[in-house]
Motif scaffolding. Structure first.
Motif, short mmCIF file in Angstrom:
data_model
loop_
_atom_site.label_atom_id
_atom_site.label_comp_id
_atom_site.label_asym_id
_atom_site.label_seq_id
_atom_site.Cartn_x
_atom_site.Cartn_y
_atom_site.Cartn_z
N TYR A 193 3.58 -7.07 3.06
CA TYR A 193 2.14 -6.72 2.75
C TYR A 193 1.41 -8.04 2.81
CZ TYR A 193 4.15 -2.38 0.63
OH TYR A 193 4.91 -1.07 0.52
N LEU A 194 0.17 -7.86 3.01
CA LEU A 194 -0.65 -8.83 3.07
C LEU A 194 -1.94 -8.79 2.22
CD1 LEU A 194 -3.08 -8.01 5.11
CD2 LEU A 194 -1.48 -8.50 6.87
N ASP A 195 -2.71 -9.96 1.86
CA ASP A 195 -4.08 -9.94 1.32
C ASP A 195 -5.14 -10.42 2.10
OD1 ASP A 195 -2.65 -9.09 -0.98
OD2 ASP A 195 -3.01 -10.96 -2.11
N VAL A 196 -6.09 -9.92 1.96
CA VAL A 196 -7.33 -10.31 2.80
C VAL A 196 -8.80 -10.89 1.78
CG1 VAL A 196 -9.14 -9.70 4.46
CG2 VAL A 196 -6.79 -8.89 4.68
N PHE A 197 -9.19 -11.87 2.01
CA PHE A 197 -10.54 -12.62 1.49
C PHE A 197 -11.52 -12.76 2.60
CE2 PHE A 197 -6.58 -13.55 -0.75
CZ PHE A 197 -6.86 -13.72 -2.05
N ALA A 198 -12.62 -12.41 2.18
CA ALA A 198 -13.72 -12.35 3.18
C ALA A 198 -15.21 -12.53 2.11
CB ALA A 198 -13.91 -11.14 4.04
N PRO A 199 -16.07 -13.53 3.08
CA PRO A 199 -17.32 -13.55 2.42
C PRO A 199 -18.10 -12.40 2.62
CG PRO A 199 -17.15 -14.71 4.39
CD PRO A 199 -15.90 -14.22 4.14
N PRO A 200 -18.87 -12.00 1.68
CA PRO A 200 -19.87 -10.72 1.91
C PRO A 200 -20.72 -10.56 3.35
CG PRO A 200 -20.51 -11.99 0.02
CD PRO A 200 -19.53 -12.42 0.60
N VAL A 254 -15.22 -17.99 6.48
CA VAL A 254 -14.13 -17.46 7.34
C VAL A 254 -13.25 -16.42 6.59
CG1 VAL A 254 -13.80 -19.80 8.21
CG2 VAL A 254 -12.26 -19.27 6.11
N ILE A 255 -12.53 -15.76 7.33
CA ILE A 255 -11.51 -14.61 6.58
C ILE A 255 -10.23 -15.45 6.46
CG2 ILE A 255 -10.64 -12.31 7.02
CD1 ILE A 255 -13.80 -12.53 7.01
N ILE A 256 -9.76 -15.22 5.40
CA ILE A 256 -8.55 -15.55 4.72
C ILE A 256 -7.62 -14.42 4.80
CG2 ILE A 256 -7.05 -16.88 3.07
CD1 ILE A 256 -9.13 -18.49 4.56
N ILE A 257 -6.47 -14.78 5.17
CA ILE A 257 -5.43 -13.65 5.33
C ILE A 257 -3.96 -14.01 4.86
CG2 ILE A 257 -3.85 -12.13 6.54
CD1 ILE A 257 -5.94 -11.46 8.47
N ALA A 284 -2.31 -6.26 -1.00
CA ALA A 284 -1.49 -5.33 -0.71
C ALA A 284 -1.50 -4.31 0.37
CB ALA A 284 -0.87 -4.47 -2.17
N ILE A 285 -1.92 -4.83 1.59
CA ILE A 285 -2.13 -3.87 2.77
C ILE A 285 -0.83 -3.87 3.55
CG2 ILE A 285 -3.33 -3.67 4.75
CD1 ILE A 285 -5.72 -5.24 3.64
N PRO A 286 -0.14 -3.10 3.79
CA PRO A 286 1.11 -3.10 4.36
C PRO A 286 0.74 -3.22 5.89
CG PRO A 286 0.24 -0.71 4.05
CD PRO A 286 -0.70 -1.60 3.36
N TYR A 287 1.53 -4.16 6.43
CA TYR A 287 1.49 -4.69 7.86
C TYR A 287 2.61 -4.21 8.83
CZ TYR A 287 4.36 -8.69 7.18
OH TYR A 287 5.45 -9.70 6.64
N ALA A 288 3.85 -3.79 8.16
CA ALA A 288 5.04 -3.60 8.61
C ALA A 288 5.56 -2.33 7.93
CB ALA A 288 5.89 -4.53 9.03
N ALA A 289 6.52 -1.59 8.37
CA ALA A 289 7.20 -0.60 7.51
C ALA A 289 8.14 -1.16 6.53
CB ALA A 289 8.15 0.42 8.56
#
Length: 560
Positions: A116-123, A158-161, A55-60
């Protein structure tokens, strides 16, 4: 037929993926704390070991005066923001698949405040490729809560958004009053959902590094309506420079002229001028439209059957998309964002929809499906799926190649080894159906709710997991290098494509041969599985707008 398919396509995978068990509430982990351009936030570590931020806001929020405007920049915050819970889904009408969540079908749910968006990343991620996932749902339904990018992020480094975007009439609406009230050039659009995705890609360029991503290696990928939206981003001049590769999974390149979306020409269902008149009268102003109650807006589209919302989407508005239409953009490298492209379909796309059609399949105990006529069910699904592949793969890849763009790869997904019992044979009723490839791409066999445990069982675990690793590796290679791998040739004159299947069924392998509407007609005219009357019934479904340029097959085989 057109209205039925427009309705049943809402049963795409996006919301099928509700997990059966309530997950343990995530706990903020200081190891995930990072600083974006908007402020500091902390996520958690998933069971797979991925770092996750929700739930990261990417726009108003596009509410009030911002309804039916291009997205504005997201606000910043002070202090630390916990990014532990998913955002509410975008406003939509629930369907029968929502009943698994205890939500009645046919309700208007969700919020306009949903960008909103979600992000997944390897450590320990540093300078990794970024893959931006666009969910399906006929562009009227769905959300990112059905998906989890943890395993793909870990497996492929990889990073998944994952991105939410406005749906239904909030995402696609063409009206002269809104254009007259535009504050910016982008406000004059009709494809507001595509503008949302463009805003998310701009956010990604600015913030990918905060999660260990490389903003110069961004791959967009999406399935069904998500694949359709990937095609729109490829065609949109506003998205130029925002991504570096694109994957279209079971997508489309269909679009509706602006005049047809408004109702000045053609026969589009629920054109915007008609909707506006229903809501506020023939002389609707922009203020009038933006003041409409959300429930009234959705109700004006004649929802019914627990899931239907019929309206034009993907509008050739001359702002987001060229006025000549989406398909026309791919005729030259000069007229689209000519990055490396993968496009593909599943062998049995239409079996998902046909299994849900009471005219074709009977339902027992409210759960189990059997074909009413096994031969007709199989043949109809076959031809419809072949025509889908022509529009999404053969036609698109050939247009690109003839226009000078050679970095195009194609695939077909054939896995059909789901479980069976006395009630249902999923290998036949679904086969390699629409959405079936998604668990393999994400290497996470949770998508179809209660059916998952039956469909993905111990007997097929070893072979399907091997296929998932292979597909994930190709998707990861593409994100890293712009090439899926040495074993996968580009699309060429012989119609080369990768056929994804288990080793037991002869895959993965490269197969050759492109189809056209003429070759479909020739095949259908001699199909001994069908009577002459049934051939005409099949042909009639292949001319539907849902399948793109499908008209004419009935005439080709001599049907009235």
């Amino acid at each position: 037929m057109r209205r039925f398919l427009a309705s049943v396509v809402c049963l795409l995978v996006a919301a099928c993926g509700e997990r059966d068990d309530a997950s343990t509430e995530p706990v903020a982990d200081p190891a995930t704390t990072t600083a974006t351009a908007q402020g500091q936030l902390t996520g958690y570590v998933s069971p797979e070991g991925a770092h996750v931020w929700h739930a990261i806001p990417y726009a108003a929020p596009p509410v009030g005066d911002l309804r039916w405007r291009a997205p504005r920049p997201a606000g910043s915050w002070t202090g630390n923001r916990d990014a532990l819970t998913r955002a509410e889904r975008c406003s939509q009408i629930t369907n029968s698949l929502d009943q698994g969540r205890g939500v009645e079908a046919g309700l208007r749910v969700g919020s306009e405040d949903c960008l909103y968006l979600d992000v997944f990343a390897p450590p320990g991620a540093v300078d990794l490729p970024v893959m931006v996932w666009i969910h399906g749902g006929s562009n009227v339904w769905g959300s990112i809560e059905a998906y989890d990018g943890s395993q793909l992020a870990i497996d492929q480094n990889v990073i998944i958004i994952m991105v939410q975007y406005r749906l239904g009439p909030l995402g696609w609406f063409a009206h002269p009053a809104l254009r007259e009230d535009a504050e910016t050039a982008e406000d004059g659009a009709a494809d507001f959902a595509i503008l949302d995705l463009i805003a998310a890609l701009r956010w990604t360029r600015e913030n990918a590094h905060a999660f260990g991503g490389n903003p110069g290696r961004v791959t967009i990928f999406g399935e069904s309506a998500g694949g359709h939206n990937v095609a729109a981003l490829l065609a949109s001049p506003l998205a130029a420079g925002l991504f570096d590769r694109a994957i279209i999974q079971s997508g489309s390149i269909a679009s509706v002229p602006l005049a047809e979306a408004e109702g000045r020409i053609g026969e589009a269902a629920n054109p915007s001028l008609t909707i506006a008149e229903r809501l506020v009268g023939a002389d609707a102003s922009a203020d009038d439209l933006r003041a409409v109650d959300l429930d009234d807006l959705f109700a004006a589209y004649e929802t019914g059957g627990g899931f239907r919302l019929t309206m034009p989407t993907m509008i050739a508005d001359g702002v987001v998309l060229p006025l000549d239409g989406l398909r026309s953009a791919f005729a030259s490298e000069e007229t689209f964002n000519a990055v490396p492209v993968i496009t593909g379909t599943n062998r049995d796309e239409m079996k998902l929809f046909n299994a849900l059609d009471p005219r074709l399949a009977s339902r027992h105990l409210g759960v189990f499906y059997r074909p009413r006529d096994r031969g007709f069910y199989d043949a109809l699904s076959d031809y419809q799926s072949r025509v889908w592949a022509i529009g999404a793969v053969d036609d698109l890849a050939t247009i690109m190649r003839e226009g000078g763009h050679e970095d195009v790869w194609a695939y077909r997904f054939d896995w059909d080894e789901g479980g069976s019992n006395v009630f249902i044979d999923t290998g036949f009723m679904l086969g390699a159906a629409h959405a079936m490839e998604i668990p393999f791409v994400f290497n996470r066999f949770e998508l179809f709710g209660q059916l998952d445990r039956f469909l993905f069982n111990d007997r097929n675990a070893e072979s399907r997991e091997a296929l998932a690793r292979t597909m994930g590796q190709h998707w990861g290679n593409f994100a890293r290098t712009g090439h899926p791998g040495a074993d996968w040739p580009r699309w060429g004159e012989r119609g080369q494509r990768m056929r994804f299947d288990t080793e037991e069924d002869g895959g993965p392998e490269v197969v050759r041969g492109a189809e056209t509407m003429e070759s479909i007609a020739e095949r259908l005219s001699g199909d001994q599985r069908l009577t002459p009357e049934e051939r005409c019934q099949v042909a009639a479904t292949l001319g539907d707008r849902f399948f793109g340029e499908g008209g004419g097959i009935a005439e080709m085989i001599g049907c009235g």
